[in-house]
Design an enzyme around this catalytic site. Structure first.
Site, PDB file in Angstrom:
ATOM      1  N   SER A 105       0.864  -1.180   0.000  1.00  0.00           N
ATOM      2  CA  SER A 105       0.000   0.000   0.000  1.00  0.00           C
ATOM      3  C   SER A 105       0.900   1.229   0.000  1.00  0.00           C
ATOM      4  O   SER A 105       1.847   1.301   0.784  1.00  0.00           O
ATOM      5  CB  SER A 105      -0.917   0.010   1.230  1.00  0.00           C
ATOM      6  OG  SER A 105      -1.686   1.190   1.290  1.00  0.00           O
ATOM      7  N   ASN A 133       5.965   1.554 -26.833  1.00  0.00           N
ATOM      8  CA  ASN A 133       7.220   2.018 -26.247  1.00  0.00           C
ATOM      9  C   ASN A 133       8.208   0.860 -26.270  1.00  0.00           C
ATOM     10  O   ASN A 133       7.885  -0.248 -26.725  1.00  0.00           O
ATOM     11  CB  ASN A 133       7.012   2.578 -24.838  1.00  0.00           C
ATOM     12  CG  ASN A 133       6.446   1.567 -23.851  1.00  0.00           C
ATOM     13  OD1 ASN A 133       6.724   0.365 -23.941  1.00  0.00           O
ATOM     14  ND2 ASN A 133       5.665   2.033 -22.890  1.00  0.00           N
ATOM     15  N   THR A 143       8.704   4.343 -29.139  1.00  0.00           N
ATOM     16  CA  THR A 143       9.136   5.490 -28.345  1.00  0.00           C
ATOM     17  C   THR A 143      10.114   5.034 -27.269  1.00  0.00           C
ATOM     18  O   THR A 143       9.979   3.950 -26.710  1.00  0.00           O
ATOM     19  CB  THR A 143       7.941   6.207 -27.711  1.00  0.00           C
ATOM     20  OG1 THR A 143       7.188   5.276 -26.923  1.00  0.00           O
ATOM     21  CG2 THR A 143       7.031   6.785 -28.786  1.00  0.00           C
ATOM     22  N   PRO A 200      13.069   9.455 -22.744  1.00  0.00           N
ATOM     23  CA  PRO A 200      13.983  10.598 -22.894  1.00  0.00           C
ATOM     24  C   PRO A 200      14.978  10.439 -24.037  1.00  0.00           C
ATOM     25  O   PRO A 200      15.738  11.374 -24.332  1.00  0.00           O
ATOM     26  CB  PRO A 200      14.702  10.653 -21.546  1.00  0.00           C
ATOM     27  CG  PRO A 200      14.619   9.257 -21.017  1.00  0.00           C
ATOM     28  CD  PRO A 200      13.297   8.725 -21.484  1.00  0.00           C
ATOM     29  N   GLY A 217       2.933   9.393 -24.168  1.00  0.00           N
ATOM     30  CA  GLY A 217       2.878   8.549 -25.353  1.00  0.00           C
ATOM     31  C   GLY A 217       1.718   8.916 -26.262  1.00  0.00           C
ATOM     32  O   GLY A 217       1.835   8.870 -27.497  1.00  0.00           O
ATOM     33  N   ASP A 218       0.590   9.286 -25.673  1.00  0.00           N
ATOM     34  CA  ASP A 218      -0.568   9.700 -26.473  1.00  0.00           C
ATOM     35  C   ASP A 218      -0.245  10.967 -27.256  1.00  0.00           C
ATOM     36  O   ASP A 218      -0.612  11.103 -28.432  1.00  0.00           O
ATOM     37  CB  ASP A 218      -1.772   9.956 -25.568  1.00  0.00           C
ATOM     38  CG  ASP A 218      -2.197   8.715 -24.792  1.00  0.00           C
ATOM     39  OD1 ASP A 218      -1.953   7.597 -25.279  1.00  0.00           O
ATOM     40  OD2 ASP A 218      -2.768   8.875 -23.706  1.00  0.00           O
TER      41      ASP A 218
END
Length: 328
Positions: free
Chosen positions: A36, A195, A223, A226, A256-257
């Site tokens: 948690s 990615n 992708t 960096p 990414g979008d």
């Protein structure tokens, strides 16, 4: 170029954990993890992969066609998207379910742990693409983004049946979908987005090597965070496109979008693949600098100045006649 963007439309619940996820994992007990995380904050933002991509394309001056399923709580979100130039007339509204929810916690290293509640997104499988094409006078490309799995398969199959080029963007659904389903989504795609981690997962789950994947798709776009992006085509050398320098890091959600939004915008203008990736990289950088996938603003002069700084005056001169950054 008429591009339909299919996929999730959701509300993002974004939290930050002031530590490292990796420090909390015990290597010998990964088969029974019970953790948690006490987070510092909670920010609620508009999101969903398809909505984020369509928003980015609209901010670059296009009018993308958003295709997905939402709940009857979508009115304010619809108004926001339409005000920014997104065509929402093909969004299906559920009579019983709420719009999907994305819950994501990011650690100090920008690693993320997320959960996604489907809600109305499950009804994306009910959406037929032909009425969308009829309404807008035909479709030149359909991006099949992460969505209800049956909806993704249906839209991919319909694109094949009707001869509409499609871009495969499985991303978050790679963990959910069966190996054969992933093969169905990838095979025959004009473009395959992922990615670098998802690239390996696609190869693992399909059983295809990198070369075999390239033999089944037109263009593979990977992708690298960096490090920018890599573009691969069968029989041709890889093309590495460097990143656009950022002015700070706020949150990686939606980066990414935004890359896909810029890349698709470049395609619609007939740009080279290198220019498409460069536009994608700079759009993605704007998202990284803000919290939320749709909280950034693209300003014409600033965008062109930053593009010139990143990729040079000649590259900027090529895209200048097309870029029409818009933010109301």
């Amino acid at each position: 170029m008429r591009i339909a963007v299919t996929g999730s439309i959701a509300t993002d619940h974004l939290m930050n954990f002031p530590g490292s996820f990796g420090d909390q994992l015990i290597a010998e007990q990964l088969d029974r993890v019970s953790l948690s995380f006490l987070v510092d904050d909670l920010q609620i933002r508009r999101g969903g992969c398809a909505a984020n991509i369509a928003f980015g394309m609209a901010c670059l001056g296009l009018r993308p066609i958003l295709v997905g399923a939402v709940g009857n709580d979508f009115a304010d979100y619809r108004s926001w998207l339409e005000r920014h130039g997104v065509d929402c007339d093909s969004v299906h509204v559920s009579e019983t379910q709420h719009t999907a929810r994305f819950l994501c916690t990011t650690d100090e290293n920008h690693n993320q742990i997320a959960s996604f509640y489907t809600g109305a997104m499950a009804e994306a499988r009910l959406i037929e693409l032909q009425p969308v094409a009829d309404r807008v006078g035909g479709l030149d490309l359909v991006l099949v983004g992460p969505n209800d799995p049956d909806g993704m398969l249906r839209h991919t199959d319909e694109c094949r049946h009707r001869g509409i080029p499609f871009a495969a963007d499985i991303s978050q659904q790679l963990a959910r979908m069966a190996d054969e389903q992933i093969r169905q989504l990838v095979d025959g795609a004009a473009y395959l987005f992922s990615n670098d981690y998802e690239k390996g997962l696609i190869e693992q789950k399909t059983g295809w090597s990198d070369a075999e994947v390239l033999s089944r798709v037109g263009v593979r776009v990977t992708t690298l965070g960096p490090k920018g992006a890599v573009i691969d085509r069968e029989g041709e050398p890889s093309l590495h496109v460097g990143p656009a320098p950022e002015r700070g890091k706020a949150d990686p959600t939606g980066v990414g979008d935004a890359f896909r939004a810029g890349f698709l915008a470049g395609l619609s203008w007939g740009m080279s693949l290198e220019r498409c990736a460069q536009i994608g990289n700079l759009t993605a950088t704007h998202v990284l600098e803000r919290v939320g996938g749709q909280e950034y603003e693209l300003r014409q002069q600033e965008f062109m100045e930053r593009f010139t700084e990143a990729y040079g005056a000649d590259a900027a001169a090529e895209i200048a006649p097309h870029i029409r950054c818009y933010h109301p």
